[in-house]
Design a protein around this motif. Structure first.
Motif, PDB file in Angstrom:
ATOM      1  N   VAL A 109      13.150  -0.807  61.777  1.00  0.00           N
ATOM      2  CA  VAL A 109      12.553   0.260  62.237  1.00  0.00           C
ATOM      3  C   VAL A 109      11.264   0.413  62.503  1.00  0.00           C
ATOM      4  CG1 VAL A 109      12.352   2.826  61.253  1.00  0.00           C
ATOM      5  CG2 VAL A 109      14.519   1.459  60.953  1.00  0.00           C
ATOM      6  N   SER A 110      10.747   0.941  63.615  1.00  0.00           N
ATOM      7  CA  SER A 110       9.313   1.178  63.707  1.00  0.00           C
ATOM      8  C   SER A 110       9.205   2.680  64.030  1.00  0.00           C
ATOM      9  CB  SER A 110       8.891   0.216  65.064  1.00  0.00           C
ATOM     10  OG  SER A 110       9.525   0.709  66.219  1.00  0.00           O
ATOM     11  N   VAL A 111       8.177   3.217  63.485  1.00  0.00           N
ATOM     12  CA  VAL A 111       7.938   4.717  63.704  1.00  0.00           C
ATOM     13  C   VAL A 111       6.502   5.030  64.156  1.00  0.00           C
ATOM     14  CG1 VAL A 111       7.531   7.016  62.150  1.00  0.00           C
ATOM     15  CG2 VAL A 111       9.378   4.939  61.615  1.00  0.00           C
ATOM     16  N   VAL A 112       6.399   5.895  65.074  1.00  0.00           N
ATOM     17  CA  VAL A 112       5.299   6.250  65.850  1.00  0.00           C
ATOM     18  C   VAL A 112       5.317   7.866  65.790  1.00  0.00           C
ATOM     19  CG1 VAL A 112       3.936   6.359  67.747  1.00  0.00           C
ATOM     20  CG2 VAL A 112       5.085   4.153  67.154  1.00  0.00           C
ATOM     21  N   GLY A 113       4.373   8.497  65.012  1.00  0.00           N
ATOM     22  CA  GLY A 113       4.646  10.036  64.847  1.00  0.00           C
ATOM     23  C   GLY A 113       5.796  10.311  64.100  1.00  0.00           C
ATOM     24  N   ASP A 114       6.634  11.265  64.752  1.00  0.00           N
ATOM     25  CA  ASP A 114       7.762  11.651  64.205  1.00  0.00           C
ATOM     26  C   ASP A 114       8.948  11.129  64.811  1.00  0.00           C
ATOM     27  OD1 ASP A 114       7.726  12.807  66.638  1.00  0.00           O
ATOM     28  OD2 ASP A 114       7.870  14.974  66.170  1.00  0.00           O
ATOM     29  N   GLU A 115       8.849   9.854  65.494  1.00  0.00           N
ATOM     30  CA  GLU A 115       9.887   9.147  66.300  1.00  0.00           C
ATOM     31  C   GLU A 115       9.919   7.720  65.570  1.00  0.00           C
ATOM     32  OE1 GLU A 115      10.704   9.223  70.525  1.00  0.00           O
ATOM     33  OE2 GLU A 115      10.101   7.233  70.511  1.00  0.00           O
ATOM     34  N   ALA A 116      11.322   7.704  65.558  1.00  0.00           N
ATOM     35  CA  ALA A 116      11.453   6.059  64.868  1.00  0.00           C
ATOM     36  C   ALA A 116      12.449   5.269  66.041  1.00  0.00           C
ATOM     37  CB  ALA A 116      12.321   6.295  63.391  1.00  0.00           C
ATOM     38  N   ARG A 117      12.375   4.220  66.219  1.00  0.00           N
ATOM     39  CA  ARG A 117      12.966   3.344  67.175  1.00  0.00           C
ATOM     40  C   ARG A 117      13.641   2.328  66.214  1.00  0.00           C
ATOM     41  NH1 ARG A 117      11.112   4.712  72.065  1.00  0.00           N
ATOM     42  NH2 ARG A 117      12.364   3.317  73.150  1.00  0.00           N
ATOM     43  N   ALA A 133      10.541   5.687  55.662  1.00  0.00           N
ATOM     44  CA  ALA A 133       9.529   6.287  56.575  1.00  0.00           C
ATOM     45  C   ALA A 133       9.183   7.922  56.343  1.00  0.00           C
ATOM     46  CB  ALA A 133      10.078   5.880  58.132  1.00  0.00           C
ATOM     47  N   GLY A 134      10.164   8.498  55.694  1.00  0.00           N
ATOM     48  CA  GLY A 134      10.155   9.831  55.530  1.00  0.00           C
ATOM     49  C   GLY A 134      10.827  10.528  56.843  1.00  0.00           C
ATOM     50  N   PRO A 135      11.020  11.812  56.716  1.00  0.00           N
ATOM     51  CA  PRO A 135      11.746  12.580  57.721  1.00  0.00           C
ATOM     52  C   PRO A 135      11.412  12.395  59.022  1.00  0.00           C
ATOM     53  CG  PRO A 135      11.532  13.957  55.799  1.00  0.00           C
ATOM     54  CD  PRO A 135      10.760  12.696  55.496  1.00  0.00           C
ATOM     55  N   VAL A 136      12.007  12.003  59.940  1.00  0.00           N
ATOM     56  CA  VAL A 136      11.815  11.988  61.346  1.00  0.00           C
ATOM     57  C   VAL A 136      12.393  12.947  62.122  1.00  0.00           C
ATOM     58  CG1 VAL A 136      10.996   9.701  61.473  1.00  0.00           C
ATOM     59  CG2 VAL A 136      13.319  10.059  61.717  1.00  0.00           C
ATOM     60  N   ARG A 137      11.931  13.261  63.421  1.00  0.00           N
ATOM     61  CA  ARG A 137      12.519  14.443  64.388  1.00  0.00           C
ATOM     62  C   ARG A 137      13.382  13.695  65.474  1.00  0.00           C
ATOM     63  NH1 ARG A 137      13.557  18.428  62.591  1.00  0.00           N
ATOM     64  NH2 ARG A 137      13.885  19.041  64.604  1.00  0.00           N
ATOM     65  N   ARG A 138      13.240  12.179  65.654  1.00  0.00           N
ATOM     66  CA  ARG A 138      13.931  11.735  66.547  1.00  0.00           C
ATOM     67  C   ARG A 138      14.192  10.342  66.415  1.00  0.00           C
ATOM     68  NH1 ARG A 138      12.602   9.945  72.370  1.00  0.00           N
ATOM     69  NH2 ARG A 138      14.287  10.932  73.770  1.00  0.00           N
ATOM     70  N   ILE A 161      18.895  15.113  57.542  1.00  0.00           N
ATOM     71  CA  ILE A 161      17.721  15.649  57.711  1.00  0.00           C
ATOM     72  C   ILE A 161      17.072  16.338  59.219  1.00  0.00           C
ATOM     73  CG2 ILE A 161      16.467  13.617  56.440  1.00  0.00           C
ATOM     74  CD1 ILE A 161      16.008  12.115  58.987  1.00  0.00           C
ATOM     75  N   GLY A 162      18.338  16.255  60.010  1.00  0.00           N
ATOM     76  CA  GLY A 162      18.509  17.207  61.168  1.00  0.00           C
ATOM     77  C   GLY A 162      17.582  16.472  62.302  1.00  0.00           C
ATOM     78  N   ALA A 163      17.801  15.182  62.177  1.00  0.00           N
ATOM     79  CA  ALA A 163      17.164  14.469  63.488  1.00  0.00           C
ATOM     80  C   ALA A 163      17.759  14.219  64.597  1.00  0.00           C
ATOM     81  CB  ALA A 163      16.888  12.906  62.871  1.00  0.00           C
ATOM     82  N   ASP A 164      17.347  14.151  65.771  1.00  0.00           N
ATOM     83  CA  ASP A 164      17.976  14.191  66.888  1.00  0.00           C
ATOM     84  C   ASP A 164      18.119  12.504  67.266  1.00  0.00           C
ATOM     85  OD1 ASP A 164      18.011  16.670  67.305  1.00  0.00           O
ATOM     86  OD2 ASP A 164      16.067  16.568  68.774  1.00  0.00           O
ATOM     87  N   THR A 165      19.001  12.238  67.979  1.00  0.00           N
ATOM     88  CA  THR A 165      19.356  10.549  68.419  1.00  0.00           C
ATOM     89  C   THR A 165      19.330  10.573  70.014  1.00  0.00           C
ATOM     90  OG1 THR A 165      21.655  10.913  68.229  1.00  0.00           O
ATOM     91  CG2 THR A 165      20.482   9.961  66.233  1.00  0.00           C
ATOM     92  N   HIS A 166      18.884   9.404  70.389  1.00  0.00           N
ATOM     93  CA  HIS A 166      18.611   9.159  71.802  1.00  0.00           C
ATOM     94  C   HIS A 166      18.937   7.431  72.036  1.00  0.00           C
ATOM     95  CE1 HIS A 166      17.128   9.661  75.895  1.00  0.00           C
ATOM     96  NE2 HIS A 166      16.209   8.537  75.742  1.00  0.00           N
ATOM     97  N   VAL A 167      19.370   7.276  73.278  1.00  0.00           N
ATOM     98  CA  VAL A 167      19.866   5.868  73.629  1.00  0.00           C
ATOM     99  C   VAL A 167      19.154   5.653  75.127  1.00  0.00           C
ATOM    100  CG1 VAL A 167      21.369   4.133  74.183  1.00  0.00           C
ATOM    101  CG2 VAL A 167      21.745   5.547  72.041  1.00  0.00           C
ATOM    102  N   ASP A 168      18.277   4.705  75.182  1.00  0.00           N
ATOM    103  CA  ASP A 168      17.649   4.277  76.462  1.00  0.00           C
ATOM    104  C   ASP A 168      18.318   3.084  76.913  1.00  0.00           C
ATOM    105  OD1 ASP A 168      15.861   6.570  77.203  1.00  0.00           O
ATOM    106  OD2 ASP A 168      14.504   5.591  75.704  1.00  0.00           O
ATOM    107  N   ASP A 169      18.706   2.260  76.011  1.00  0.00           N
ATOM    108  CA  ASP A 169      19.338   1.013  76.359  1.00  0.00           C
ATOM    109  C   ASP A 169      20.911   0.910  76.185  1.00  0.00           C
ATOM    110  OD1 ASP A 169      16.851  -0.459  77.233  1.00  0.00           O
ATOM    111  OD2 ASP A 169      16.317   0.042  75.081  1.00  0.00           O
ATOM    112  N   LEU A 170      21.232   0.433  75.177  1.00  0.00           N
ATOM    113  CA  LEU A 170      22.703   0.526  74.670  1.00  0.00           C
ATOM    114  C   LEU A 170      22.928   0.706  73.248  1.00  0.00           C
ATOM    115  CD1 LEU A 170      22.977  -2.471  72.839  1.00  0.00           C
ATOM    116  CD2 LEU A 170      22.964  -3.443  75.552  1.00  0.00           C
ATOM    117  N   CYS A 171      24.035   1.163  73.023  1.00  0.00           N
ATOM    118  CA  CYS A 171      24.497   1.366  71.658  1.00  0.00           C
ATOM    119  C   CYS A 171      25.773   1.426  71.502  1.00  0.00           C
ATOM    120  CB  CYS A 171      24.055   3.130  71.207  1.00  0.00           C
ATOM    121  SG  CYS A 171      24.385   3.528  69.639  1.00  0.00           S
TER     122      CYS A 171
END
Length: 258
Positions: A109-117, A133-138, A161-171
């Motif tokens: 997990v890498s976190v930048v701002g409120d986004e975790a990858r 990492a604490g609560p993240v938004r995305r 925590i109400g976070a959104d999820t997103h996929v750019d590659d594969l899941c």
């Protein structure tokens, strides 16, 4: 101050003298952690005070022939001086480098701002890192699957925590459980979701889970996240060795994307 002066004149009792010699030196050991190099001056002053007090005590009691007390106080003084010297050396020497890295460990997990990858196989390490990492938004996912129980646990945490999820590659596989936990779920232009039923078969392992029970839990989880029950049934009807990649339209109609 009275006790300090009394010790300096060698007028304390034997037990108190020994306690002051050893106790003060041990106290300086802990004080050095917070004070740092200025403790060196304190060590010099205290060492002189201890030596004078111990010698004067010995001179006073030796007149009564109390050699055991003389030897005892000199032994305590020796312990105190050695302790003081070690504290001084410890302050002067540079602290050794500390490497907290764990061999073979790689963050997922890498976190930048409120986004975790999130990347790599789905497991409880990801859940631990997300919580740390604490609560993240995305949360952006990229994984071919992993442990389904861990995937459900991560999905439940993201829902909490109400976070959104997103996929750019594969899941794929267990990753879709994590994806389903998102409050808002989106797919990039090249993003692909892949589903299939479960397989818990390994001749070298004792089976401690029931495939049917696990699938029922995840059916309920998908439906609770607003995904159409008919879509969910097709997911678990897909053979474990196969992979169903629904179209974007199918994902949208079934409520997977929202």
């Amino acid at each position: 101050m009275g006790l300090i002066a009394t010790f300096w004149r060698g007028q304390c009792g034997f037990v108190l003298t020994v306690l002051l010699l050893i106790g003060v030196s041990f106290g300086l050991t802990y004080a050095a952690r917070w004070v740092g190099w200025p403790i060196l001056g304190v060590l010099v002053v205290v060492s002189i005070w201890q030596c004078v007090g111990a010698v004067r005590f010995a001179e006073r009691v030796i007149q009564d022939g109390a050699l055991s007390r003389v030897y005892g106080v000199y032994a305590a003084m020796g312990v105190a001086l050695v302790s003081n010297a070690l504290v001084g050396i410890g302050v002067l020497l540079p602290a050794p480098p500390v490497d907290l890295a764990v061999a073979g460990y790689e963050a997922k997990v890498s976190v930048v701002g409120d986004e975790a990858r999130v990347s790599g196989a789905i497991d409880y390490q990801i859940l631990t890192e997300l919580k740390a990492a604490g609560p993240v938004r995305r949360v952006v996912l990229n994984s071919e699957g992993g442990q389904v129980q861990a995937g459900r646990a991560i999905g439940l945490y993201l829902a909490q925590i109400g976070a959104d999820t997103h996929v750019d590659d594969l899941c794929f596989s267990a990753c879709t459980l994590v994806f389903a936990g998102g409050a808002s779920r989106s797919l990039g232009p090249d993003g692909v979701l892949g589903f299939h039923g479960y397989r818990f078969v390994d001749p070298l392992q004792v089976q401690t889970v029931d495939k049917g029970v696990i699938e029922d839990k995840d059916r309920a989880f998908f439906v609770a996240r607003g995904i159409d029950a008919t879509f969910v049934e097709r997911v678990f009807a897909t053979a474990p060795e196969a992979l169903w990649r629904p179209t974007r339209a199918e994902l949208t109609d079934a409520g997977v994307l929202r």
